[in-house]
Design an enzyme around this catalytic site. Structure first.
Site, PDB file in Angstrom:
ATOM      1  N   LYS A   8      47.080  38.620  41.310  1.00 16.00           N
ATOM      2  CA  LYS A   8      47.740  37.850  42.378  1.00 16.00           C
ATOM      3  C   LYS A   8      48.205  36.494  41.855  1.00 16.00           C
ATOM      4  O   LYS A   8      49.329  36.075  42.106  1.00 16.00           O
ATOM      5  CB  LYS A   8      46.783  37.636  43.566  1.00 16.00           C
ATOM      6  CG  LYS A   8      46.340  38.927  44.234  1.00 16.00           C
ATOM      7  CD  LYS A   8      45.483  38.662  45.471  1.00 16.00           C
ATOM      8  CE  LYS A   8      44.169  37.990  45.162  1.00 16.00           C
ATOM      9  NZ  LYS A   8      43.253  38.815  44.336  1.00 16.00           N
ATOM     10  N   ARG A  82      42.392  37.789  54.286  1.00 19.50           N
ATOM     11  CA  ARG A  82      41.509  38.751  53.646  1.00 19.50           C
ATOM     12  C   ARG A  82      40.684  39.526  54.645  1.00 19.50           C
ATOM     13  O   ARG A  82      39.867  40.346  54.243  1.00 19.50           O
ATOM     14  CB  ARG A  82      40.547  37.995  52.768  1.00 19.50           C
ATOM     15  CG  ARG A  82      40.830  38.126  51.282  1.00 19.50           C
ATOM     16  CD  ARG A  82      39.852  37.186  50.658  1.00 19.50           C
ATOM     17  NE  ARG A  82      39.535  37.422  49.307  1.00 19.50           N
ATOM     18  CZ  ARG A  82      40.111  36.805  48.289  1.00 19.50           C
ATOM     19  NH1 ARG A  82      41.137  36.032  48.469  1.00 19.50           N
ATOM     20  NH2 ARG A  82      39.665  37.004  47.081  1.00 19.50           N
ATOM     21  N   ARG A 116      39.156  36.168  31.350  1.00 21.52           N
ATOM     22  CA  ARG A 116      39.922  35.119  32.027  1.00 21.52           C
ATOM     23  C   ARG A 116      39.368  33.724  31.753  1.00 21.52           C
ATOM     24  O   ARG A 116      38.186  33.488  31.828  1.00 21.52           O
ATOM     25  CB  ARG A 116      39.918  35.347  33.542  1.00 21.52           C
ATOM     26  CG  ARG A 116      40.514  34.136  34.275  1.00 21.52           C
ATOM     27  CD  ARG A 116      40.891  34.386  35.690  1.00 21.52           C
ATOM     28  NE  ARG A 116      39.811  34.925  36.488  1.00 21.52           N
ATOM     29  CZ  ARG A 116      39.999  35.430  37.688  1.00 21.52           C
ATOM     30  NH1 ARG A 116      41.207  35.486  38.198  1.00 21.52           N
ATOM     31  NH2 ARG A 116      38.976  35.890  38.362  1.00 21.52           N
ATOM     32  N   ARG A 149      35.314  30.990  35.417  1.00 17.54           N
ATOM     33  CA  ARG A 149      34.888  30.812  36.806  1.00 17.54           C
ATOM     34  C   ARG A 149      33.458  31.309  36.999  1.00 17.54           C
ATOM     35  O   ARG A 149      33.073  32.331  36.450  1.00 17.54           O
ATOM     36  CB  ARG A 149      35.837  31.579  37.733  1.00 17.54           C
ATOM     37  CG  ARG A 149      37.022  30.741  38.151  1.00 17.54           C
ATOM     38  CD  ARG A 149      38.090  31.523  38.847  1.00 17.54           C
ATOM     39  NE  ARG A 149      37.642  32.423  39.899  1.00 17.54           N
ATOM     40  CZ  ARG A 149      38.461  33.179  40.620  1.00 17.54           C
ATOM     41  NH1 ARG A 149      39.776  33.114  40.398  1.00 17.54           N
ATOM     42  NH2 ARG A 149      38.004  33.978  41.547  1.00 17.54           N
ATOM     43  N   ARG A 160      32.394  41.298  44.549  1.00 16.18           N
ATOM     44  CA  ARG A 160      33.717  40.932  45.099  1.00 16.18           C
ATOM     45  C   ARG A 160      34.557  42.180  45.357  1.00 16.18           C
ATOM     46  O   ARG A 160      35.291  42.261  46.339  1.00 16.18           O
ATOM     47  CB  ARG A 160      34.445  39.992  44.123  1.00 16.18           C
ATOM     48  CG  ARG A 160      33.936  38.558  44.219  1.00 16.18           C
ATOM     49  CD  ARG A 160      34.258  37.748  42.977  1.00 16.18           C
ATOM     50  NE  ARG A 160      35.669  37.641  42.705  1.00 16.18           N
ATOM     51  CZ  ARG A 160      36.166  37.284  41.522  1.00 16.18           C
ATOM     52  NH1 ARG A 160      35.364  37.002  40.519  1.00 16.18           N
ATOM     53  NH2 ARG A 160      37.464  37.205  41.352  1.00 16.18           N
TER      54      ARG A 160
HETATM   55  P1  G5P Z   1      40.157  34.217  44.717  1.00 15.74           P
HETATM   56  O1  G5P Z   1      40.241  33.041  43.841  1.00 15.74           O
HETATM   57  O2  G5P Z   1      41.316  34.575  45.573  1.00 15.74           O
HETATM   58  P2  G5P Z   1      40.119  36.970  43.850  1.00 15.74           P
HETATM   59  O3  G5P Z   1      38.797  37.590  43.555  1.00 15.74           O
HETATM   60  O4  G5P Z   1      40.838  37.511  45.004  1.00 15.74           O
HETATM   61  O5  G5P Z   1      39.764  35.442  43.791  1.00 15.74           O
HETATM   62  P3  G5P Z   1      41.249  36.491  41.392  1.00 15.74           P
HETATM   63  O6  G5P Z   1      39.939  36.750  40.687  1.00 15.74           O
HETATM   64  O7  G5P Z   1      41.732  35.083  41.481  1.00 15.74           O
HETATM   65  O8  G5P Z   1      41.191  37.142  42.781  1.00 15.74           O
HETATM   66  P4  G5P Z   1      43.887  37.464  40.755  1.00 15.74           P
HETATM   67  O9  G5P Z   1      44.455  36.139  41.138  1.00 15.74           O
HETATM   68  O10 G5P Z   1      44.285  38.656  41.541  1.00 15.74           O
HETATM   69  O11 G5P Z   1      42.302  37.415  40.651  1.00 15.74           O
HETATM   70  O12 G5P Z   1      44.207  37.792  39.247  1.00 15.74           O
HETATM   71  P5  G5P Z   1      44.724  36.846  38.024  1.00 15.74           P
HETATM   72  O13 G5P Z   1      43.898  35.624  37.906  1.00 15.74           O
HETATM   73  O14 G5P Z   1      46.210  36.713  38.101  1.00 15.74           O
HETATM   74  O15 G5P Z   1      44.400  37.851  36.813  1.00 15.74           O
HETATM   75  C1  G5P Z   1      43.066  38.065  36.415  1.00 15.74           C
HETATM   76  C2  G5P Z   1      42.975  37.923  34.879  1.00 15.74           C
HETATM   77  O16 G5P Z   1      43.667  39.020  34.287  1.00 15.74           O
HETATM   78  C3  G5P Z   1      43.630  36.644  34.301  1.00 15.74           C
HETATM   79  O17 G5P Z   1      42.906  36.210  33.168  1.00 15.74           O
HETATM   80  C4  G5P Z   1      45.026  37.120  33.866  1.00 15.74           C
HETATM   81  O18 G5P Z   1      45.571  36.331  32.796  1.00 15.74           O
HETATM   82  C5  G5P Z   1      44.691  38.547  33.412  1.00 15.74           C
HETATM   83  N1  G5P Z   1      45.803  39.508  33.550  1.00 15.74           N
HETATM   84  C6  G5P Z   1      46.785  39.551  34.488  1.00 15.74           C
HETATM   85  N2  G5P Z   1      47.602  40.597  34.265  1.00 15.74           N
HETATM   86  C7  G5P Z   1      47.117  41.237  33.161  1.00 15.74           C
HETATM   87  C8  G5P Z   1      47.520  42.404  32.408  1.00 15.74           C
HETATM   88  O19 G5P Z   1      48.510  43.069  32.716  1.00 15.74           O
HETATM   89  N3  G5P Z   1      46.730  42.749  31.347  1.00 15.74           N
HETATM   90  C9  G5P Z   1      45.614  42.029  30.975  1.00 15.74           C
HETATM   91  N4  G5P Z   1      44.892  42.421  29.919  1.00 15.74           N
HETATM   92  N5  G5P Z   1      45.228  40.928  31.645  1.00 15.74           N
HETATM   93  C10 G5P Z   1      45.958  40.547  32.717  1.00 15.74           C
HETATM   94  O20 G5P Z   1      38.864  34.128  45.645  1.00 15.74           O
HETATM   95  C11 G5P Z   1      37.633  33.729  45.118  1.00 15.74           C
HETATM   96  C12 G5P Z   1      36.605  33.680  46.216  1.00 15.74           C
HETATM   97  O21 G5P Z   1      36.982  32.706  47.190  1.00 15.74           O
HETATM   98  C13 G5P Z   1      36.668  33.135  48.508  1.00 15.74           C
HETATM   99  C14 G5P Z   1      35.868  34.432  48.335  1.00 15.74           C
HETATM  100  O22 G5P Z   1      34.506  34.108  48.224  1.00 15.74           O
HETATM  101  C15 G5P Z   1      36.415  34.975  47.006  1.00 15.74           C
HETATM  102  O23 G5P Z   1      35.507  35.859  46.369  1.00 15.74           O
HETATM  103  N6  G5P Z   1      37.906  33.352  49.259  1.00 15.74           N
HETATM  104  C16 G5P Z   1      37.961  33.698  50.557  1.00 15.74           C
HETATM  105  N7  G5P Z   1      36.983  33.962  51.466  1.00 15.74           N
HETATM  106  C17 G5P Z   1      37.379  34.315  52.705  1.00 15.74           C
HETATM  107  N8  G5P Z   1      38.676  34.435  53.065  1.00 15.74           N
HETATM  108  C18 G5P Z   1      39.697  34.181  52.189  1.00 15.74           C
HETATM  109  N9  G5P Z   1      40.982  34.322  52.562  1.00 15.74           N
HETATM  110  C19 G5P Z   1      39.351  33.797  50.869  1.00 15.74           C
HETATM  111  N10 G5P Z   1      40.078  33.490  49.772  1.00 15.74           N
HETATM  112  C20 G5P Z   1      39.191  33.215  48.807  1.00 15.74           C
HETATM  113 MG    MG Z   2      43.584  34.295  41.823  1.00 16.63          MG
END
Ligand code: G5P
Ligand code: MG
Length: 214
Positions: A8, A82, A116, A149, A160
């Protein structure tokens, strides 16, 4: 929308570079509240560290408040809503044109999150193999230290993903029922990105197209 680690943040960064939108990540917003020791941040920390969702009322207030400051701009939300309750609260207040879902298999995600690294103040994301920083452990723009993180520990990632299945997957159906959902499936962000770009281009004029990968 998309499970933890589905890309995302990665895809959102690409979207705001090529389209005239502002990016609001709920996770980045929460992490900055924690860093600044605000009341919401102090409350949210325990939930985040356990891979649980922050309560709906806290989340809805935070995001709707932030959107008030973005009135003059079109925006892209990342990580919100979410739960179906959050989705309902958002639609009541703000017109939504489109919901993008990144459908990436869970086994790909678990592997990815291990690599990451994040620049906490800006939310810039790196990956040891996929998107390494120019200097190991340092942010490309500021040269400051990168961190892993707290909630990227394997046991928290598993929690998660479980929370995602129980609470967030129903939101997809909610948006499908509203005719707003567009899904993109794949294992790699570079494979998903051109499809997202070309679909968004049918909705709003792109500024440019940035190509990533080979
Ligand atoms: P977050 O911060 O929203 P998540 O768990 O939804 O956290 P996250 O972990 O931030 O999502 P993302 O943004 O979907 O993941 O993914 P990203 O960071 O772009 O990519 C992940 C990794 O993979 C990175 O290192 C990237 O460089 C790599 N990558 C990307 N594409 C590729 C690829 O093609 N290949 C490879 N090898 N690597 C790749 O939420 C965190 C917490 O906050 C709370 C909750 O507690 C949640 O757990 N929260 C909420 N609680 C309630 N309601 C809400 N609306 C909430 N929002 C957040
Ligand atoms: Mg994110």
């Amino acid at each position: 929308m998309g499970p933890p680690g589905s890309g995302k943040g990665t895809i959102s960064t690409r979207i705001v570079k090529d389209f005239n939108l502002k990016h609001l990540s709920s996770g980045d917003l929460l992490r900055s509240q924690i860093l600044n020791k605000t009341t919401a941040g102090q409350l949210a920390k325990d939930y985040i560290d356990h891979g649980k969702l922050v309560p709906d009322n806290v989340m809805v207030d935070l995001i709707l408040n932030e959107l008030q400051n973005m009135k003059s701009h079109s925006w892209l939300l990342d990580g919100f809503p979410r739960t179906v309750t959050q989705a309902g609260a958002l639609l009541k207040k703000e017109p939504i044109d489109l919901v993008v879902n990144l459908n990436v298999p869970f086994e790909v995600i678990i592997d990815r999150i291990k690599g990451r690294w994040t620049h906490a103040p800006s939310g810039r994301i790196y990956h040891t193999e996929f998107n390494p920083p120019k200097v190991q452990g340092k942010d490309d723009v500021t040269g400051e230290d990168l961190i892993q993180r707290d909630d990227d520990k394997p046991e928290t990632v598993r929690k998660r993903l479980e929370t995602y299945q129980n609470n967030t997957q129903p939101v997809l159906q909610y948006f499908r029922d509203h005719g707003l959902l567009e899904e993109f499936a794949g294992r790699y962000s570079n494979e998903i990105w051109p499809k997202v770009h070309s679909f968004l281009s049918t909705k709003t004029e792109p500024l440019q197209y940035t190509h990533y990968g080979e």
